[in-house]
Motif scaffolding. Structure first.
Motif, mmCIF file in Angstrom:
data_model
loop_
_atom_site.group_PDB
_atom_site.id
_atom_site.type_symbol
_atom_site.label_atom_id
_atom_site.label_comp_id
_atom_site.label_asym_id
_atom_site.label_seq_id
_atom_site.Cartn_x
_atom_site.Cartn_y
_atom_site.Cartn_z
ATOM 1 N N UNK A 1 0.852 -1.185 0.000
ATOM 2 C CA UNK A 1 0.000 0.000 0.000
ATOM 3 C C UNK A 1 0.893 1.242 0.000
ATOM 4 N N UNK A 2 0.605 2.138 -0.911
ATOM 5 C CA UNK A 2 1.357 3.387 -0.963
ATOM 6 C C UNK A 2 0.430 4.538 -0.610
ATOM 7 N N UNK A 3 0.980 5.546 -0.012
ATOM 8 C CA UNK A 3 0.177 6.714 0.354
ATOM 9 C C UNK A 3 -0.536 6.504 1.680
ATOM 10 N N UNK A 4 -1.430 7.423 1.982
ATOM 11 C CA UNK A 4 -2.164 7.400 3.247
ATOM 12 C C UNK A 4 -3.101 6.188 3.308
ATOM 13 N N UNK A 5 -3.157 5.580 4.477
ATOM 14 C CA UNK A 5 -4.040 4.432 4.679
ATOM 15 C C UNK A 5 -4.873 4.629 5.944
ATOM 16 N N UNK A 6 -5.960 3.893 6.012
ATOM 17 C CA UNK A 6 -6.829 3.893 7.186
ATOM 18 C C UNK A 6 -7.002 2.452 7.642
ATOM 19 N N UNK A 7 -6.972 2.205 8.951
ATOM 20 C CA UNK A 7 -7.216 0.864 9.488
ATOM 21 C C UNK A 7 -8.706 0.600 9.479
ATOM 22 N N UNK A 8 -9.081 -0.567 8.949
ATOM 23 C CA UNK A 8 -10.489 -0.944 8.872
ATOM 24 C C UNK A 8 -10.667 -2.404 9.292
ATOM 25 N N UNK A 9 -11.821 -2.740 9.876
ATOM 26 C CA UNK A 9 -12.135 -4.153 10.136
ATOM 27 C C UNK A 9 -12.200 -4.874 8.785
ATOM 28 N N UNK A 10 -11.766 -6.137 8.772
ATOM 29 C CA UNK A 10 -11.497 -6.864 7.539
ATOM 30 C C UNK A 10 -12.145 -8.246 7.602
ATOM 31 N N UNK A 11 -13.140 -8.503 6.750
ATOM 32 C CA UNK A 11 -13.793 -9.812 6.743
ATOM 33 C C UNK A 11 -13.036 -10.781 5.846
ATOM 34 N N UNK A 12 -12.781 -11.958 6.389
ATOM 35 C CA UNK A 12 -12.052 -13.014 5.683
ATOM 36 C C UNK A 12 -13.004 -14.171 5.401
ATOM 37 N N UNK A 13 -12.517 -15.159 4.651
ATOM 38 C CA UNK A 13 -13.305 -16.351 4.351
ATOM 39 C C UNK A 13 -13.813 -16.990 5.638
ATOM 40 N N UNK A 14 -12.986 -17.038 6.667
ATOM 41 C CA UNK A 14 -13.371 -17.659 7.939
ATOM 42 C C UNK A 14 -14.568 -16.970 8.584
ATOM 43 N N UNK A 15 -14.782 -15.702 8.269
ATOM 44 C CA UNK A 15 -15.908 -14.966 8.857
ATOM 45 C C UNK A 15 -17.232 -15.238 8.147
ATOM 46 N N UNK A 16 -17.160 -15.676 6.884
ATOM 47 C CA UNK A 16 -18.355 -15.848 6.052
ATOM 48 C C UNK A 16 -18.752 -17.322 6.033
ATOM 49 N N UNK A 17 -19.817 -17.616 6.734
ATOM 50 C CA UNK A 17 -20.318 -18.984 6.824
ATOM 51 C C UNK A 17 -21.527 -19.144 5.904
ATOM 52 N N UNK A 18 -22.149 -20.295 5.944
ATOM 53 C CA UNK A 18 -23.306 -20.556 5.099
ATOM 54 C C UNK A 18 -24.558 -20.007 5.778
ATOM 55 N N UNK A 19 -24.973 -18.808 5.368
ATOM 56 C CA UNK A 19 -26.171 -18.201 5.919
ATOM 57 C C UNK A 19 -25.954 -17.394 7.182
ATOM 58 N N UNK A 20 -24.717 -17.281 7.629
ATOM 59 C CA UNK A 20 -24.436 -16.537 8.862
ATOM 60 C C UNK A 20 -23.008 -15.993 8.832
ATOM 61 N N UNK A 21 -22.707 -15.115 9.761
ATOM 62 C CA UNK A 21 -21.363 -14.569 9.916
ATOM 63 C C UNK A 21 -20.776 -15.033 11.233
ATOM 64 N N UNK A 22 -19.489 -15.287 11.251
ATOM 65 C CA UNK A 22 -18.763 -15.553 12.487
ATOM 66 C C UNK A 22 -17.873 -14.340 12.722
ATOM 67 N N UNK A 23 -18.296 -13.473 13.622
ATOM 68 C CA UNK A 23 -17.557 -12.237 13.883
ATOM 69 C C UNK A 23 -16.743 -12.311 15.168
ATOM 70 N N UNK A 24 -16.455 -13.532 15.626
ATOM 71 C CA UNK A 24 -15.690 -13.707 16.858
ATOM 72 C C UNK A 24 -14.216 -13.337 16.684
ATOM 73 N N UNK A 25 -13.717 -13.333 15.442
ATOM 74 C CA UNK A 25 -12.322 -12.984 15.182
ATOM 75 C C UNK A 25 -12.247 -12.151 13.905
ATOM 76 N N UNK A 26 -12.438 -10.850 14.046
ATOM 77 C CA UNK A 26 -12.351 -9.933 12.905
ATOM 78 C C UNK A 26 -11.035 -9.191 13.015
ATOM 79 N N UNK A 27 -10.230 -9.306 11.976
ATOM 80 C CA UNK A 27 -8.926 -8.645 11.966
ATOM 81 C C UNK A 27 -9.040 -7.272 11.339
ATOM 82 N N UNK A 28 -7.937 -6.533 11.335
ATOM 83 C CA UNK A 28 -7.906 -5.212 10.723
ATOM 84 C C UNK A 28 -6.883 -5.190 9.600
ATOM 85 N N UNK A 29 -7.083 -4.263 8.661
ATOM 86 C CA UNK A 29 -6.170 -4.116 7.529
ATOM 87 C C UNK A 29 -6.048 -2.634 7.206
#
Length: 168
Positions: free
Chosen positions: A27-55
């Motif tokens: 990443x070049x230039x100014x950045x902002x930290x944001x919560x980041x959803x990964x494959x592990x967070x996206x389940x079948x019909x639901x979300x698992x938000x117990x471990x949301x990382x930042x990017x």
């Protein structure tokens, strides 16, 4: 044969398919930290938000990657081809969240003919699963779906009122 008033259209005509951020991209230039959803967070019909990382997200691109309520999150790859297209609706559970490049965000066109909740049910149906399995391309035990295949998904589109009834 579809019921009268129903049609079949490619997904890209009624929704935008958005790819996400690569975790290891420089990443070049100014950045902002944001919560980041990964494959592990996206389940079948639901979300698992117990471990949301930042990017770090380039400040100039935050709106491009930020999820909106009503986005359908679908995974790109999995060890099991039958899990391709696994996903669920995003309801804005974490403000400002973005998504990984291995998670598609499908955003239906504003005021368009497709209800996000109906699309979620359609991709989870046998019809949707069969399409994604037919698209499965894999190597070394990982099956994947590309954005071209997803954009070509043949959406069965009943009238809007019927979509509402089905989604309820």
């Amino acid at each position: 044969m579809l019921p009268k008033g129903w049609k079949q259209v490619p997904l890209h005509t009624v929704a935008e398919v958005r790819t996400g951020l690569s975790k290891n991209a420089r990443r070049e230039g100014a950045t902002l930290k944001r919560p980041y959803l990964r494959v592990a967070n996206v389940q079948d019909g639901t979300l698992d938000l117990s471990d949301v990382q930042e990017i770090d997200v380039p400040a100039s691109q935050t709106s491009r990657y930020t999820l909106q309520a009503g986005d359908l999150l679908l995974i790109e790859g999995n060890g099991n081809p039958e899990n391709l297209g696994r996903g669920c609706l995003w309801h804005g559970e974490i403000p400002g969240a973005v998504h990984q490049n291995h998670v598609f965000a499908v955003r239906t066109h504003a005021n368009g003919p497709l209800l996000p909740a109906f699309l979620e049910l359609l991709v989870q149906s046998k019809y949707g699963r069969d399409y994604f399995v037919s698209c499965a391309k894999g190597s070394t035990g990982l099956s994947s779906l590309n954005s071209t295949q997803l954009k070509s998904f043949p959406v069965i589109l009943p009238p809007y009122e019927e979509q509402l009834r089905i989604a309820r």
